[in-house]
Enzyme design. Structure first.
Site, PDB file in Angstrom:
ATOM      1  N   THR A 142      -2.217   1.902  -8.038  1.00 40.94           N
ATOM      2  CA  THR A 142      -3.489   2.448  -8.813  1.00 40.94           C
ATOM      3  C   THR A 142      -2.841   3.456  -9.872  1.00 40.94           C
ATOM      4  O   THR A 142      -3.418   3.454 -10.826  1.00 40.94           O
ATOM      5  CB  THR A 142      -4.085   2.962  -7.653  1.00 40.94           C
ATOM      6  OG1 THR A 142      -4.576   2.041  -6.686  1.00 40.94           O
ATOM      7  CG2 THR A 142      -5.563   3.672  -8.461  1.00 40.94           C
ATOM      8  N   SER A 154      -5.454   4.651  -0.725  1.00 44.07           N
ATOM      9  CA  SER A 154      -5.168   3.185  -0.903  1.00 44.07           C
ATOM     10  C   SER A 154      -6.240   2.455  -1.431  1.00 44.07           C
ATOM     11  O   SER A 154      -7.288   2.510  -0.965  1.00 44.07           O
ATOM     12  CB  SER A 154      -4.649   2.797   0.624  1.00 44.07           C
ATOM     13  OG  SER A 154      -4.355   1.534   0.589  1.00 44.07           O
ATOM     14  N   SER A 155      -5.984   1.521  -2.173  1.00 38.89           N
ATOM     15  CA  SER A 155      -6.822   0.599  -2.726  1.00 38.89           C
ATOM     16  C   SER A 155      -7.119  -0.503  -1.754  1.00 38.89           C
ATOM     17  O   SER A 155      -6.198  -1.238  -1.391  1.00 38.89           O
ATOM     18  CB  SER A 155      -6.583  -0.041  -4.170  1.00 38.89           C
ATOM     19  OG  SER A 155      -6.458   0.927  -5.124  1.00 38.89           O
ATOM     20  N   ASN A 168      -1.010   5.534   2.823  1.00 38.73           N
ATOM     21  CA  ASN A 168      -1.252   5.854   1.524  1.00 38.73           C
ATOM     22  C   ASN A 168      -2.522   6.717   1.685  1.00 38.73           C
ATOM     23  O   ASN A 168      -3.618   6.152   2.346  1.00 38.73           O
ATOM     24  CB  ASN A 168      -1.499   4.743   0.747  1.00 38.73           C
ATOM     25  CG  ASN A 168      -1.651   5.167  -0.898  1.00 38.73           C
ATOM     26  OD1 ASN A 168      -1.790   6.477  -1.300  1.00 38.73           O
ATOM     27  ND2 ASN A 168      -1.901   4.234  -1.667  1.00 38.73           N
ATOM     28  N   SER A 200       0.856  -1.119  -0.003  1.00 40.49           N
ATOM     29  CA  SER A 200      -0.158   0.135   0.164  1.00 40.49           C
ATOM     30  C   SER A 200       0.968   1.262   0.113  1.00 40.49           C
ATOM     31  O   SER A 200       1.910   1.450   0.798  1.00 40.49           O
ATOM     32  CB  SER A 200      -0.654  -0.002   1.103  1.00 40.49           C
ATOM     33  OG  SER A 200      -1.736   1.117   1.272  1.00 40.49           O
ATOM     34  N   GLY A 201       0.539   2.209  -1.051  1.00 41.98           N
ATOM     35  CA  GLY A 201       1.355   3.434  -1.100  1.00 41.98           C
ATOM     36  C   GLY A 201       2.418   3.107  -2.135  1.00 41.98           C
ATOM     37  O   GLY A 201       2.990   4.217  -2.463  1.00 41.98           O
ATOM     38  N   GLU A 253       1.985  -8.234   2.609  1.00 44.52           N
ATOM     39  CA  GLU A 253       1.925  -7.564   3.763  1.00 44.52           C
ATOM     40  C   GLU A 253       2.136  -8.283   4.851  1.00 44.52           C
ATOM     41  O   GLU A 253       2.130  -9.334   5.133  1.00 44.52           O
ATOM     42  CB  GLU A 253       0.172  -7.267   3.891  1.00 44.52           C
ATOM     43  CG  GLU A 253      -0.345  -6.339   2.894  1.00 44.52           C
ATOM     44  CD  GLU A 253      -1.732  -5.819   3.211  1.00 44.52           C
ATOM     45  OE1 GLU A 253      -2.284  -6.375   4.240  1.00 44.52           O
ATOM     46  OE2 GLU A 253      -2.139  -4.943   2.698  1.00 44.52           O
ATOM     47  N   GLY A 309       0.028  -5.890  -2.442  1.00 42.45           N
ATOM     48  CA  GLY A 309       1.245  -6.497  -2.252  1.00 42.45           C
ATOM     49  C   GLY A 309       1.249  -7.381  -1.193  1.00 42.45           C
ATOM     50  O   GLY A 309       0.425  -7.586  -0.270  1.00 42.45           O
TER      51      GLY A 309
END
Length: 1057
Positions: free
Chosen positions: A112, A160-161, A157, A107-108, A389, A387
Site C-alpha cells: 500500500t 493491512s489491505s 501488519n 501482508s506487511g 499466502e 501476495g
C-alpha cells in the site's frame, strides 16, 4: 554532495541482482541483507524493483529526491521506486504507451505504501493548474477512504489491505491527469463477523467510535465503548502509533474532497452502525408443536435501533431471522430457522451489507474521479493486490488469492520474456529460446472449465442432493488424482505412498512458489456465499436511501429463481478481465518483501525473506533475465564510463560512440562471445565481464588519482615556494618603507617644533595688538550706545504721550487709529492697535446681558449659514432677531392658539404658504417651539398644521434675495402625508437660523440640513414639484412673483437688487 552517474558507482552490495556473481539463493539473500542494513531498501532485477519494508521513516521521499530522479535514466541513479515511476510516466507521456505497475507481496511487505509513493511521484512531476490539482487531490484522497473501509490490523501488519485494488489513472496528451477508475477484488468480508486472535475488524468501526462527535454517535445510536459490540475484538482494539480519532477526521475530510455529499456520508455511517448493531443480535430456541425448534431474538432493543437506522419495519426483519422461504417454479415453501441457521443468516447479512457498501463506495469514488472528457486518454494502471499466502491453516480465501498470483506470475514471465525478445529484435541481436518453468499447467489445474478445481467446486455447489466439503474433496480425488501438481491423502494411498503430512480433509497443490496445503472445510459455503432471499427482500423494503441500491435482488417485481453466481466464478471472471487489461499495457513490477514478522526496524530474518523470495519467483526472474545477456548499456554512457581504460579513447574520443566501444573492448582483449553489438547498446553476456571492466576501471581510477595527487602536490609545493618568495619581497619592501617613514617623521617633528616657537611668538604679538584695538572699539561702542539710548527714550516718551492724546473711541466698530510718527515703530504700532481692539471688544462684551448675548449668537450662526451664500443675508444683519412679531402672548386674538402650544414659543411671525396650484400665498401664523412648528390661520387662529421637528429632514432656500423656503419632511413620517411646505417670509434668515440652532442643541435628533440652491424639489402629497428661481425682468415689477408653469414646475421670479 556526491553526484552519481550510474548505479554501479559506490554500490553497497549489488544494485541489480542480474549482476550478482555467483548466482545462488544464499548470495541473493545475503545481498538483500547487506543493502537492508545500510538502509538501501530498493534493489533491481533488470527493470523490476525489489522493495524491502524498513518499518521506519527514511529521508528518501522528499521533494529534492523527486527532482533528483525526474527525467533521469532508469540505471543512472541508485535503485529507487521513483526511478520506476519516472520511467513508466515518461514512457506513457512521450512514447504514448499505456503502463501498468504491478505491486505484489505478502501482508506487511509495504504494498500500500509503495502504491502511495508511485501516485505521489506521478502527482508531483505531472502538470500544474487549478483543475489538474483538483484531479490529483481527488485521486490521492481516495486512498484514505478505501483504507478506512478496506484495511485492518493483522498480526503481520497494522494497516493491512484486505482487498485487491487496481486503479487506472487517465492522462491527456500532455501527461496531465484527467481522472481514474478503481476496481476492487475479493474484499475479506468474513473479517466483519470474525477476526483471528490479535487482529482487528476494519478500521472504520474503531475510527467511527473514537472520532465521531457525541451528537453523531447519538444519532447513530452508538456508544464509544468497544466492548459493547460483538463484532469488535477487544484484545487488540487499540494499535500503538495509530490515532483512530484523527484518522476519522482525515477520512471525513477525504470524502468531502473526493465529492461525497453530506447526506451520503451520513448514510454510509448509518450502515456501518447497522453492522455493529447486527452483531449484537442473539437468538434463543423456541419449541413448536411440530417438534422443530424455531429461533427467536433474545433482546430486541438492538434490533429496534437497527431498524430505525435503516427504516425497516421491525416485524419484517424479525421474521426474516426466523423463517426461510424456498421458491421452486410455482411453489413456495416456508421453513423455520434454528438458532445455528439464524446466526448464519445474521452473519451472512452483515458480510453482504458491508461488502456491498464497500463496492458502492468504490463506484461512488469512480463517479467523482472519472475523466470528464471523451477524448482519447493514456492510462497508467496501479495494481495493489494480495501476495502469495501460505499459512498453517489455508482455506478458500488463500486458494483463490494464490490462483490470482499464479495468473500474475504467468503474465509476468510472459511479458518479461516478450520485453526481452522485443529488445533483442530492436537491437538486431539473435534471439535464443530461454528455458523456464511455465506455470500454465497449474493455472489450468485451477481454472479449466471442465476439470478445473473451481469448475468442480461450482458443479458441486449446484448439484442436487447432499453437498459437503467431503464430497467436493472426493470429486477432486477422482478427477485430479493423476495431476502432477495435485496431491491428497487418497491419491497418495492409491499409489501405495504414505504421507502423514497430508490430513484426510486436505489437498495440496504444487504452486510455482512452493507446495500449499488447503483445508477443504468451508470451501462449499464460502463459494456459495448465500444470503437468504427473505433477508434480501426485507432489506429492499427499507426506507433508507442506500439499502434499495445495495439489495436490488430483493425487489419482489424482479424475483430471479436462478441461483446467484458463486464467489469462485465471479473472482475467476474478474481475474480474467484483469489479465486482459494488463496484457494491453507495458508492465512495471514492484516486488515487496517483509524483512521480519515483528514489524521492527533493523531486523532481517533470513528464513522469512527466503520464503518470500521463493514464492515471488525472484530467482526465476533473475535466471530469465540472465539467460541471454545479463547487462546492456547505451554506447555513449558505456564509452564515457570506461574510456580511461584505453589510450585511444582517453581522454576524448572523436568518432562515433560505437566505434569507440569496439576499440576499447578490442584493446582490453575481451572474448568475442562475451558481448554483442546492438544498434544502440552494447550487450554483455556474463556479469564477470562487467565486473572485470569495473575492476579495471577502479585500478585505472586509482592510477589517475595517484597522478592527480602527484601533480597536485607539485603544484602545491611550487605555489608555496612562490608564495614564500613573494612574501619575502613584500616584507623587505615594507621594512624599507618603515625605515624611511621613521626618518621622515623625525625630521618633520623637528621642523614642527621650530615652526611652533616662531608661530607662538607671532601670535602673542598679534594678540597684544588685537586686545588694544578691541578695548578702543568697546569704549567707542559704549559711548555711542548711551547716546542712542537717550535719544530713543525721548522718542518713545513722545510717541506714547501722543498716542494717549489721540486714542480712538471704545466702540468696536470704530476702525480709526493714529498715524505712526516714526517708520521704525511700524511693527509695534500695528501690534498695539490689535491689542487695543481686543481689549476694547472684551470690555464691550462684558456689558452684554444674557438675552443680548443669545441674540448675537444667533446672528453669528446666521452669518455662518448664509454669509456669501444668500443674497438676502446682508439686509438682515442690521435687523435684531425679536422672535415674537405678532405678540402672541398679549394679543387676545391668539390667546386660544397660545394655549394649544405646550412649549415656549421661540418665534412667532406671519408667513405666506404658497399654493402649488397657482403659486399664490396665503397668510399663516408660523410658531416655532423646541419640539415642533405650527401653522395657523391668521384670522381665526385655527391650527392648520403641526409638525414635530423630528419629522423635519431639511430646509431648502435659494441663493437670491427672496424669502421663499421649503420645509422637507422625512418620508414615511405621519406629518409627510400631505407633503412638504413651501413658505415665504421676509424674516427667512431668522426662521432658518432658529430651526438650525434647535436641531444642533438637541441630542434626540439629527441636525437639520440647510440646502441652498436655485432649484429644488418639493413633495406635494403624491407628486414632486420643482421650484426654480430666476432673475426678474422690469415688467415683473419690484416684487417677487411665483407662477405655475406646469404640473411639475413652479417658477419664482426674483427682482435684481
Amino acid at each position: 554532495m556526491e553526484v552519481k552517474t550510474s548505479l554501479l558507482d559506490n554500490m553497497i552490495g549489488v544494485g541489480d541482482m542480474v549482476l550478482i556473481e555467483p548466482l545462488s539463493e544464499d548470495t541473493f539473500i545475503e545481498n538483500l541483507r547487506k543493502r537492508f542494513e545500510h538502509n538501501e531498501i530498493y534493489t533491481y532485477i533488470g527493470s523490476v524493483v525489489i522493495s524491502m519494508n524498513p518499518y521506519k521513516s527514511l529521508p528518501i521521499y522528499t521533494a529534492e529526491k523527486v527532482e533528483e530522479y525526474r527525467n533521469r535514466n532508469f540505471y543512472e541513479l541508485s535503485p529507487h521506486i521513483y526511478a520506476l515511476a519516472d520511467e513508466a510516466y515518461r514512457s506513457l507521456r512521450d512514447q504514448d504507451k499505456d503502463q501498468c505497475i504491478l505491486i505484489t507481496g505478502e501482508s506487511g511487505a509495504g504494498k500500500t505504501e509503495a502504491s502511495k509513493f508511485v501516485m505521489s511521484y506521478v502527482a508531483a512531476v505531472c502538470g500544474k493548474g487549478q483543475e489538474v490539482n483538483k484531479v490529483k487531490e481527488q485521486l490521492l484522497q481516495s486512498n484514505p477512504v478505501l483504507e478506512a473501509f478496506g484495511n485492518a490490523k493483522t498480526v503481520r501488519n497494522d494497516n493491512s489491505s484486505r482487498f485487491g485494488k487496481y486503479m487506472d489513472i487517465e492522462f491527456d496528451f500532455k501527461g496531465d491527469p484527467l481522472g481514474g477508475v478503481i476496481s476492487n477484488y475479493l474484499l475479506e468480508k468474513s473479517r466483519v463477523v470474525k477476526q483471528p486472535r490479535g487482529e482487528r475488524n476494519f478500521h472504520i468501526f474503531y475510527q467511527l467510535l473514537s472520532g465521531a462527535s457525541d451528537d453523531t454517535l447519538k444519532k447513530l445510536k452508538l456508544d464509544r465503548d468497544f466492548s459493547k459490540y460483538n463484532y469488535l475484538s477487544l484484545d487488540s482494539a487499540t494499535v500503538n502509533g495509530l490515532d483512530d480519532a484523527a484518522c476519522f477526521r482525515t477520512v471525513r475530510n477525504a470524502m468531502q474532497i473526493v465529492g461525497f455529499m453530506e447526506d451520503e456520508v451520513q448514510s454510509v455511517l448509518e450502515l456501518v452502525a447497522a453492522v455493529l448493531k447486527l452483531g449484537n443480535l442473539e437468538f434463543k430456541p423456541e419449541s413448536r408443536c411440530n417438534g422443530f425448534d424455531e429461533s427467536r431474538i433474545k433482546d430486541k432493543n438492538d434490533l429496534k435501533e437497527m431498524c430505525e437506522l435503516l427504516g425497516i419495519e421491525q416485524s419484517v426483519l424479525e421474521r426474516a431471522f426466523s423463517f426461510r422461504t424456498v421458491e421452486a417454479k410455482m411453489e413456495k415453501v416456508s421453513t423455520t430457522l434454528n438458532v445455528a441457521q439464524a446466526y448464519y443468516a445474521r452473519d451472512a447479512l452483515a458480510k453482504n451489507l458491508y461488502s456491498r457498501l464497500f463496492s458502492w463506495l468504490v463506484n461512488r469514488i469512480n463517479e467523482s474521479i472519472k475523466a470528464q472528457t471523451k477524448s482519447r486518454k493514456k492510462v497508467m494502471g496501479v495494481l495493489d493486490i494480495y501476495g502469495f499466502e501460505i499459512f498453517e491453516d489455508n482455506s478458500f480465501e488463500q486458494f483463490i488469492i494464490n490462483y490470482c498470483n499464479e495468473k500474475l506470475q504467468q503474465i509476468f514471465i510472459e511479458l518479461t520474456l516478450r520485453e526481452e525478445q522485443e529488445e533483442y529484435i530492436r537491437e538486431g541481436i539473435e534471439w535464443t529460446n530461454i528455458e523456464y518453468f511455465n506455470n500454465a499447467i497449474i493455472c489450468d489445474l485451477i481454472e479449466n472449465n471442465k476439470n478445473g478445481i473451481l469448475a468442480m467446486l461450482d458443479e458441486e455447489c449446484l448439484r442436487p442432493g447432499t453437498v459437503t466439503d467431503e464430497t467436493f474433496l472426493d470429486k477432486l480425488n477422482t478427477v485430479c488424482a493423476e495431476h502432477q501438481h495435485f496431491e491428497s491423502r487418497q491419491s497418495k494411498n492409491s499409489k501405495f505412498l504414505t504421507d502423514h503430512s497430508l490430513p484426510h480433509n486436505c489437498f495440496r497443490i504444487q504452486h510455482y512458489a512452493g507446495k500449499v496445503l488447503y483445508r477443504v472445510e468451508g470451501f462449499v459455503d464460502k463459494n456459495n456465499d448465500l444470503l437468504y432471499r427473505d433477508l434480501s427482500q426485507a432489506m429492499y423494503k427499507a426506507n433508507h436511501s442506500l439499502i434499495k441500491i445495495l439489495f436490488p435482488e430483493g425487489n419482489p417485481a424482479k424475483v430471479n429463481l436462478k441461483r446467484p453466481l458463486t464467489a469462485g466464478f465471479q473472482f475467476r471472471a474478474s481475474v480474467g478481465t484483469l489479465m486482459k487489461n494488463l496484457l494491453t499495457k507495458n508492465p512495471n513490477y514492484i516486488r515487496c518483501i517483509k524483512p521480519n514478522d515483528k514489524k521492527a526496524a533493523h531486523i532481517f530474518t533470513d528464513s522469512l525473506v527466503c520464503h518470500q523470495v521463493r514464492y515471488l519467483g525472484l530467482m526465476e526472474n533473475v535466471r530469465v533475465r540472465r539467460a541471454g545477456y545479463a547487462f546492456r548499456q547505451a554506447y555513449e554512457p558505456c564509452l564515457e564510463r570506461y574510456k580511461m581504460l584505453c589510450k585511444q579513447t582517453w581522454p576524448h574520443w572523436k568518432g562515433p560512440a560505437r566505434e569507440g566501444v569496439e576499440v576499447l573492448l578490442k584493446n582490453l582483449q575481451v572474448a568475442a562471445e562475451e558481448f554483442a553489438y546492438g544498434r544502440s547498446k552494447i550487450f554483455i553476456r556474463n556479469p564477470r565481464t562487467l565486473f572485470f571492466l569495473e575492476e579495471k576501471r577502479r585500478q585505472c581510477l586509482e592510477d589517475l588519482a595517484t597522478l592527480i595527487q602527484k601533480i597536485y602536490r607539485g603544484w602545491k609545493c611550487r605555489t608555496h615556494f612562490l608564495l614564500l618568495k613573494k612574501s619575502q619581497v613584500v616584507v623587505a619592501a615594507w621594512y624599507r618603507r618603515f625605515a624611511q617613514q621613521k626618518k621622515y617623521q623625525n625630521i618633520r617633528s623637528s621642523a614642527l617644533v621650530v615652526q611652533s616657537y616662531i608661530r607662538g611668538w607671532k601670535a602673542r604679538k598679534l594678540l597684544r595688538e588685537l586686545k588694544h584695538k578691541k578695548r578702543c572699539e568697546e569704549a567707542v561702542t559704549t559711548i555711542s550706545a548711551y547716546w542712542h539710548g537717550t535719544q530713543v527714550l525721548n522718542t518713545m516718551q513722545k510717541y506714547f504721550m501722543g498716542l494717549k492724546k489721540t486714542m480712538p473711541s471704545m466702540s468696536p466698530v470704530d476702525k480709526s487709529w493714529p498715524a505712526r510718527p516714526y517708520g521704525f515703530l511700524d511693527g509695534m504700532h500695528q501690534e498695539l492697535r490689535r491689542i487695543f481692539h481686543l481689549w476694547r471688544c472684551k470690555k464691550y462684551r462684558s456689558q452684554f446681558t444674557e438675552e443680548k448675548k443669545a441674540t448675537y449668537e444667533e446672528k453669528l450662526a446666521a452669518s455662518e449659514l448664509f454669509k456669501d451664500k444668500k443674497a438676502l443675508y446682508p439686509s438682515s444683519v442690521g435687523q435684531p432677531f425679536k422672535g415674537d412679531y405678532v405678540e402672541i402672548t398679549k394679543n387676545p386674538k391668539y390667546q386660544k392658539l397660545n394655549s394649544l402650544v405646550e412649549d415656549k414659543v421661540l418665534l412667532a411671525d406671519v408667513v405666506s404658504k404658497i399654493n402649488r396650484a397657482n403659486g399664490k400665498g396665503a397668510p399663516r401664523i408660523f410658531l416655532l417651539t423646541k419640539k415642533s412648528l405650527v401653522l395657523a390661520d391668521q384670522k381665526t387662529g385655527q391650527v392648520k398644521a403641526s409638525v414635530p421637528l423630528l419629522d423635519l429632514s431639511s430646509v431648502s432656500v435659494s441663493t437670491q434675495s427672496d424669502g421663499f423656503f421649503a420645509l422637507k419632511l422625512k418620508e414615511g413620517s405621519t406629518s409627510a402625508a400631505k407633503g412638504d411646505f413651501l413658505l415665504s417670509s421676509d424674516r427667512l434668515i431668522e426662521i432658518i437660523t432658529k430651526l438650525h440652532r434647535i436641531g444642533a442643541a438637541s441630542a434626540e435628533r439629527n441636525q437639520i440640513n440647510i440646502d441652498i440652491s436655485d432649484e429644488f424639489l418639493v413633495q406635494f402629497k403624491q407628486d414632486k414639484v420643482c421650484v426654480k428661481f430666476i432673475p426678474g425682468t422690469p415688467k415683473n415689477g419690484n416684487g417677487v412673483a411665483c407662477k405655475r408653469k406646469n404640473n411639475r414646475l413652479l417658477e419664482v421670479s426674483v427682482p435684481s437688487p
